[in-house]
Design an enzyme around this catalytic site. Sequence first.
Site, mmCIF file in Angstrom:
data_model
loop_
_atom_site.group_PDB
_atom_site.id
_atom_site.type_symbol
_atom_site.label_atom_id
_atom_site.label_comp_id
_atom_site.label_asym_id
_atom_site.label_seq_id
_atom_site.Cartn_x
_atom_site.Cartn_y
_atom_site.Cartn_z
ATOM 1 N N GLU A 79 0.738 -1.349 0.059
ATOM 2 C CA GLU A 79 0.228 0.027 0.181
ATOM 3 C C GLU A 79 1.046 1.217 0.079
ATOM 4 O OE1 GLU A 79 -2.002 2.755 3.350
ATOM 5 O OE2 GLU A 79 -1.770 0.695 3.881
ATOM 6 N N HIS A 80 1.817 1.055 0.965
ATOM 7 C CA HIS A 80 2.788 2.432 1.015
ATOM 8 C C HIS A 80 3.443 2.651 -0.645
ATOM 9 C CE1 HIS A 80 2.499 3.541 5.256
ATOM 10 N NE2 HIS A 80 2.196 2.520 5.488
#
Length: 454
Positions: A79-80
């Site tokens: 996600e990051h």
Amino acid sequence: MASRLLSNTLQTNIGLTKQFVRPLATAASQTSRITQLANGLTVATEENPSSGAATVGVWIDAGSRAESNKNHGVAAFLEHVALKGQASKFEKMGGILTSETGREHTAFAAKTLGANVSQSVELLADLIQNTKLDSSVIDSGRQALYEQQIAADADYEQVVFDHLHATAFQGYSLGRPVQGTKESVAQLTAEDLAAFQAENYGANRMVLVGSGDIDHDSLVRLAEEKFNGLKTVSEFTTEKAGFTGSEIRIRDDVLPTARIALAVEGAPYLTPDYFNLLVMQGIIGAWDKNLGGAANLSSKLSTIVNNAHTADSFAAFTKGYKDTGLWGMYVATSNKTQIDDFVHFLQCEWARLSTSVTSSEVERVKQQVKSSLLLSRDSSDAVASDIGSQVLATGKYMSAEDINTAISKITADDIRKTAYKYLWDQEVAVVGHGPVEGLTDYLRLRGNMAFNRF
């Protein structure tokens, strides 16, 4: 996340009456629709043209529960990494990009003006299908996840709830912290991220969500054009996470406040029992000594705690997953010598739910639960989050009318039966953090899950 675990807690709101007007007034113009594309991608929307603003996002059936022991933390890591460099693109068109990874899903959402929906969908499609996994982005994403872990360790409420999952769901991925551990994240590579994305980021496990100033048919056409490169992947299947009655005590007498969570196994998300448990949560209630009307709340437990000063605050909670859940109580107290008293009164109230809860209590709380759930849909991003999580979990979206119907039919007899099923003489998971020397012995606490009924 602890904050999300408490998101269903019924809070006192002095502006309740005024706030309740807008959702009801606009309900007639809101239309919910779901379409599944040929490649398996689901498009789900709730149209509200008068809102002006819109939220579009992608909810993916790929949270930390889809991880293994070897790649723990990869969902949040990915996600990051996917988010790097994308936020600025949305800001240039006046939008806001957010993302989150939970135990059962990952989500990327953009809030923008209705006129910019097409551009937002294009950017979201690029973010998901063309994630850059070069070394600089990987290092930056890893550092961001380390910082998230440090922040989580400093949030004692989250620490308690992470440990609650760990002890309740021992040996299952549902029990692991979403952000992983420093050791697990340190050994993840670009190949691990690419493999996780290939295994989980499939069209059949995604929902493209639109809410607010959205046209469903237009969004479907955009999805067919922009997400046509997505392939179908294997459905995520896992055995039901078994619940273990157990405890974890992290004693630290230097801390001024003890934080404790007690929970039984709850019902899966959006099942009939889940709504019964929400009403039970409301009956137990929430209380904070700093509230102006703390002495006048309707919950019986709040009256006892206010008079005896056994806690600083408490909140009942309900958390539902696809096949299981947690239902219980979170309490913070600086009165460390009366923790045992609080637990005693709490268990008395739990026992009362299956024996002598009254119809008037149930009817009052039903109105509170309906208001709380409906008022939580006061923005396009809140509605989008509801749609995404519900469609991933059940394949459908409950409208305001559906929620009203589900809760209205609950009776006092339903509550007593549900309490007997989930509470009476059931296993309990307990976590204590801080100065918890006075926390009730686990065996006595477990024994008190059943009192003499007659």
